[in-house]
Design an enzyme around this catalytic site. Structure first.
Site, PDB file in Angstrom:
ATOM      1  N   ALA A  86       0.691  -1.252   0.049  1.00  0.00           N
ATOM      2  CA  ALA A  86      -0.064  -0.019  -0.069  1.00  0.00           C
ATOM      3  C   ALA A  86       0.923   1.344  -0.030  1.00  0.00           C
ATOM      4  O   ALA A  86       2.040   1.163   0.507  1.00  0.00           O
ATOM      5  CB  ALA A  86      -0.987   0.101   1.358  1.00  0.00           C
ATOM      6  N   GLU A 119      -3.067 -12.414  -3.846  1.00  0.00           N
ATOM      7  CA  GLU A 119      -4.327 -11.920  -4.119  1.00  0.00           C
ATOM      8  C   GLU A 119      -4.752 -10.783  -4.101  1.00  0.00           C
ATOM      9  O   GLU A 119      -4.001  -9.937  -3.598  1.00  0.00           O
ATOM     10  CB  GLU A 119      -5.171 -12.575  -2.931  1.00  0.00           C
ATOM     11  N   ASN A 124      -9.603  -4.238  -8.467  1.00  0.00           N
ATOM     12  CA  ASN A 124      -8.600  -3.473  -8.272  1.00  0.00           C
ATOM     13  C   ASN A 124      -7.471  -3.449  -9.570  1.00  0.00           C
ATOM     14  O   ASN A 124      -6.410  -3.845  -9.485  1.00  0.00           O
ATOM     15  CB  ASN A 124      -7.808  -3.754  -7.014  1.00  0.00           C
ATOM     16  N   TYR A 131       1.091  -5.350 -10.921  1.00  0.00           N
ATOM     17  CA  TYR A 131       1.441  -6.735 -10.899  1.00  0.00           C
ATOM     18  C   TYR A 131       1.857  -7.389 -12.092  1.00  0.00           C
ATOM     19  O   TYR A 131       2.706  -8.203 -12.361  1.00  0.00           O
ATOM     20  CB  TYR A 131       0.432  -7.596  -9.838  1.00  0.00           C
TER      21      TYR A 131
HETATM   22  C1  LIG Z   1      -1.712  -0.207  -6.132  1.00  0.00           C
HETATM   23  C2  LIG Z   1      -0.672   0.644  -5.118  1.00  0.00           C
HETATM   24  C3  LIG Z   1       0.142   0.059  -4.270  1.00  0.00           C
HETATM   25  C4  LIG Z   1       0.012   1.293  -6.270  1.00  0.00           C
HETATM   26  O1  LIG Z   1       0.918   2.422  -5.938  1.00  0.00           O
HETATM   27  P1  LIG Z   1       1.847   3.335  -6.666  1.00  0.00           P
HETATM   28  O2  LIG Z   1       3.263   3.808  -5.866  1.00  0.00           O
HETATM   29  O3  LIG Z   1       0.793   4.410  -6.811  1.00  0.00           O
HETATM   30  O4  LIG Z   1       2.298   2.645  -7.973  1.00  0.00           O
HETATM   31  P2  LIG Z   1       3.186   3.251  -9.163  1.00  0.00           P
HETATM   32  O5  LIG Z   1       3.406   4.455  -8.995  1.00  0.00           O
HETATM   33  O6  LIG Z   1       4.372   2.266  -8.751  1.00  0.00           O
HETATM   34  O7  LIG Z   1       2.814   2.510 -10.279  1.00  0.00           O
HETATM   35  C5  LIG Z   1       3.243   1.525 -11.240  1.00  0.00           C
HETATM   36  C6  LIG Z   1       2.093   1.048 -12.281  1.00  0.00           C
HETATM   37  O8  LIG Z   1       0.980   0.578 -11.822  1.00  0.00           O
HETATM   38  C7  LIG Z   1      -0.116   0.922 -12.619  1.00  0.00           C
HETATM   39  N1  LIG Z   1      -0.962   1.795 -11.845  1.00  0.00           N
HETATM   40  C8  LIG Z   1      -0.770   2.413 -10.583  1.00  0.00           C
HETATM   41  N2  LIG Z   1      -1.680   3.219 -10.107  1.00  0.00           N
HETATM   42  C9  LIG Z   1      -2.739   3.091 -11.247  1.00  0.00           C
HETATM   43  C10 LIG Z   1      -4.088   3.757 -11.491  1.00  0.00           C
HETATM   44  N3  LIG Z   1      -4.491   4.512 -10.256  1.00  0.00           N
HETATM   45  N4  LIG Z   1      -4.650   3.769 -12.534  1.00  0.00           N
HETATM   46  C11 LIG Z   1      -4.054   2.834 -13.470  1.00  0.00           C
HETATM   47  N5  LIG Z   1      -2.862   2.440 -13.556  1.00  0.00           N
HETATM   48  C12 LIG Z   1      -2.184   2.447 -12.195  1.00  0.00           C
HETATM   49  C13 LIG Z   1       0.481   1.839 -13.923  1.00  0.00           C
HETATM   50  O9  LIG Z   1       0.734   0.736 -14.735  1.00  0.00           O
HETATM   51  C14 LIG Z   1       1.801   2.508 -12.970  1.00  0.00           C
HETATM   52  O10 LIG Z   1       2.852   2.813 -14.006  1.00  0.00           O
HETATM   53  P3  LIG Z   1       2.662   4.260 -14.463  1.00  0.00           P
HETATM   54  O11 LIG Z   1       2.505   5.140 -13.518  1.00  0.00           O
HETATM   55  O12 LIG Z   1       4.028   4.273 -15.298  1.00  0.00           O
HETATM   56  O13 LIG Z   1       1.532   4.323 -15.648  1.00  0.00           O
HETATM   57  C15 LIG Z   1      -1.666   1.741  -4.534  1.00  0.00           C
HETATM   58  O14 LIG Z   1      -2.478   2.448  -5.593  1.00  0.00           O
HETATM   59  C16 LIG Z   1      -2.267   1.540  -3.340  1.00  0.00           C
HETATM   60  O15 LIG Z   1      -1.804   1.675  -1.961  1.00  0.00           O
HETATM   61  N6  LIG Z   1      -3.508   1.010  -3.512  1.00  0.00           N
HETATM   62  C17 LIG Z   1      -4.552   0.870  -2.269  1.00  0.00           C
HETATM   63  C18 LIG Z   1      -3.936  -0.259  -1.601  1.00  0.00           C
HETATM   64  C19 LIG Z   1      -3.994  -1.560  -2.668  1.00  0.00           C
HETATM   65  O16 LIG Z   1      -4.798  -1.556  -3.554  1.00  0.00           O
HETATM   66  N7  LIG Z   1      -3.061  -2.517  -2.611  1.00  0.00           N
HETATM   67  C20 LIG Z   1      -2.808  -3.555  -3.464  1.00  0.00           C
HETATM   68  C21 LIG Z   1      -3.323  -4.775  -2.638  1.00  0.00           C
HETATM   69  S1  LIG Z   1      -3.249  -6.065  -3.576  1.00  0.00           S
END
Ligand SMILES: CC(C)(COP(=O)(O)OP(=O)(O)OC[C@H]1O[C@@H](n2cnc3c(N)ncnc32)[C@H](O)[C@@H]1OP(=O)(O)O)[C@@H](O)C(=O)NCCC(=O)NCCS
Length: 189
Positions: A86, A119, A124, A131
């Site tokens: 997260a 998972e 999401n 991933y």
């Molecule tokens: C999912 C999560 C961990 C991603 O973290 P983040 O630091 O924003 O991700 P990154 O900046 O490293 O993004 C990497 C890639 O993931 C994808 N991505 C991340 N957020 C995205 C969004 N909101 N919409 C579309 N693609 C997304 C993109 O491909 C992105 O690459 P890009 O920015 O070059 O397009 C974050 O959104 C989060 O904490 N979400 C809530 C908790 C959660 O869902 N955790 C996963 C549980 S399994």
């Protein structure tokens, strides 16, 4: 007539530190956990995970003194299971999730994982996309896995994690990360 444009503000450069999660980080972790998950893990759950040092590895991402993200790994037999990941909503899309997942995946490989798995909520898509970039492919659905919201989980696997090609993929991902990342290795004794 030429229109004068105000230049876009350039974002301040920032350094992301990825460090093993310690007890003192858990308060900051919970602040994020409570914002992003409908059934947040508790302080005691995180502490009990941290106590299982031989089978678990948890990391936080810090910018300055702030915890801006975290992720965890559970080793079981030959598999590395990503238990959580997260990022602080204010720091989304700054490749913090990518940096954390790189460290988790490399840690699993160092611990001789043959496959990685996790998972993720079926809804999401952002996380699934992250991933997918790391070679995870969907293999099935666990019905009602997230009972609190009545949601199914998509089960994703990355097989043959010890292949050189997989390590090369990480190097390519790492090259695309902007800014500086400092990684502190966990103690291995
Ligand atoms: C999912 C999560 C961990 C991603 O973290 P983040 O630091 O924003 O991700 P990154 O900046 O490293 O993004 C990497 C890639 O993931 C994808 N991505 C991340 N957020 C995205 C969004 N909101 N919409 C579309 N693609 C997304 C993109 O491909 C992105 O690459 P890009 O920015 O070059 O397009 C974050 O959104 C989060 O904490 N979400 C809530 C908790 C959660 O869902 N955790 C996963 C549980 S399994």
């Amino acid at each position: 007539m030429a229109v004068e444009r105000t230049p876009e503000p350039t974002p301040e450069p920032f350094v992301v530190h990825i460090v093993p999660m310690r007890r003192r980080h858990v308060r900051g972790v919970l602040r994020i956990e409570q914002q992003v998950y409908p059934r947040p893990w508790t302080m005691s759950l995180f502490l009990s995970e941290l106590a299982l040092r031989s089978s678990r590895a948890y990391f936080v991402a810090r910018i300055g003194r702030d915890v801006v993200g975290y992720g965890g790994l559970m080793m079981s037999a030959d598999d590395g299971h990503v238990t959580t990941l997260a990022v602080d909503p204010r720091w989304k899309r700054h490749q913090i999730g990518t940096r954390l997942l790189l460290v988790l995946a490399r840690e699993a490989i160092t611990r001789e994982a043959r496959s990685l798995t996790l998972e993720v909520r079926l809804s999401n898509r952002p996380a699934q996309e992250l991933y997918r970039r790391f070679g995870f492919a969907p293999v099935g659905v666990r019905k009602n896995y997230y009972a609190e919201t009545n949601e199914d989980a998509l089960v994703m696997w990355a097989h043959e994690a010890q292949r050189a090609e997989y390590t090369d993929l990480f190097a390519r991902i790492e090259r695309q990360i902007e800014g500086e990342t400092v990684v502190e290795e966990p103690r291995r004794w």
